[in-house]
Design an enzyme around this catalytic site. Structure first.
Site, PDB file in Angstrom:
ATOM      1  CB  SER A   1      35.183  46.523  32.049  1.00 25.65           C
ATOM      2  OG  SER A   1      34.295  45.479  31.716  1.00 25.65           O
TER       3      SER A   1
ATOM      4  CG  HIS B   1      35.830  46.046  35.926  1.00 27.15           C
ATOM      5  ND1 HIS B   1      36.576  44.962  35.529  1.00 27.15           N
ATOM      6  CD2 HIS B   1      34.574  45.836  35.450  1.00 27.15           C
ATOM      7  CE1 HIS B   1      35.812  44.126  34.852  1.00 27.15           C
ATOM      8  NE2 HIS B   1      34.591  44.637  34.785  1.00 27.15           N
TER       9      HIS B   1
END
Length: 306
Positions: free
Chosen positions: A180, A245
């Site tokens: 991610s 993220h």
């Protein structure tokens, strides 16, 4: 060999020594499937018609967009291997053996420096892999076709490394898995580039597609937050962190935007690139020192090694 234009070539375009066709690239007919794909990618990623025509004329599929494909294939192979080993395909992270491999980042094993990058090849489950793989292929492959493996690899690796280091600084007891960080760096850089060049971007349904990209990012981020807050299957080790993220987004909105905005120019000629790259390097150095000294100084109670 790079397809970036030299200063003299750009001046030749401005002076009219290279005759660009008067008709828009979109109006060309009789193109084969491969050339239509190149034209589609040009309109997806480049805001200026002169850049789109130059890219369309110069791109030859040699080399092909191998980097994003190679990373994706490796992730699938690793996921299949662990799925067979653990006999589990959904929420593999709930297996007691999931973190025992040589790839995932674990705070107790942070001295094994490769784990700050190798974690991208492992995923918490098929839902995690599926969302990341979709965004990686739908956004990463066209970007690599336009900007090349070196530039896109730089953004991807910087996002992945920033993600794991951000976890080691802000969520010090949590492990990390999944690509991610790198994926969010690419997607956020592309979305920011589209917004900043909104009038020049001629891709179809761009508002709807931006909304869908944001929905996919939000769903994946929400899944990661839920998993982090969910009671771990094997305490005291918590579930994987979602902070990677955010590290990827930070890289995408800074270093990534500069890379994608300068298709026709060499990065080493851009002062803004060196500013953001210097800030990123400073963050990496601070993260390294933090991992060496902060855990002992703060007396952080880490979970036992897997």
């Amino acid at each position: 060999m790079s397809n970036k234009r030299s200063n003299s070539f750009r001046q030749a375009i401005l002076q009219g020594s290279r005759q660009l066709r008067n008709s828009a690239l979109r109006e060309e007919v009789g193109l084969g499937l491969s050339r239509r794909l190149v034209r589609h990618v040009a309109y997806e990623t480049l805001p200026r018609e002169v850049d789109r025509k130059w890219y369309f004329d110069s791109y030859t599929y040699c080399p092909p967009p191998w980097l994003m494909l190679a990373i994706t294939i490796t992730e699938v192979v690793v996921f299949m291997y662990y799925g067979l080993q653990l006999n589990r395909w959904v929420l593999q992270v709930s297996s007691p053996y999931f973190l025992k491999g040589p790839l995932p980042y674990h705070p107790q094993l942070r001295a094994q420096a490769w784990r700050f990058l190798s974690y991208i090849f492992m995923h918490a489950g098929i839902e995690h892999l599926g969302l990341n793989m979709a965004m990686q292929l739908l956004v990463g492959v066209p970007l690599e076709m336009v900007h090349g493996a070196l530039r896109i690899g730089l953004v991807y690796v910087c996002g992945a490394l920033a993600g794991s280091l951000a976890v080691s600084v802000t969520d010090m007891t949590a492990p990390v898995v999944g690509s991610s960080g790198g994926v969010y760096a690419l997607v956020s850089a592309h979305l920011a580039n589209v917004v900043m060049n909104w009038s020049g971007m001629k891709c179809q349904f761009k508002l709807f597609r931006m909304a869908m990209a944001l929905v996919c990012m939000s769903v994946e981020f929400g899944r990661a937050v839920w998993l982090r807050c969910y009671p771990p299957a094997f305490p005291p080790c918590p579930n994987p962190s979602f902070v990677a993220h955010l590290g990827g987004v930070a890289v995408g909105l800074t270093l990534g935007v500069v890379v994608l905005q300068n298709y026709e120019q060499r990065l080493q000629e851009q002062s803004l690139f060196w500013i953001f790259f210097s800030v990123y390097t400073l963050f990496i150095l601070c993260g390294i020192f933090w991992n060496i000294f902060a855990y002992n100084l703060l007396d952080v109670k880490l979970p036992p090694p897997p």
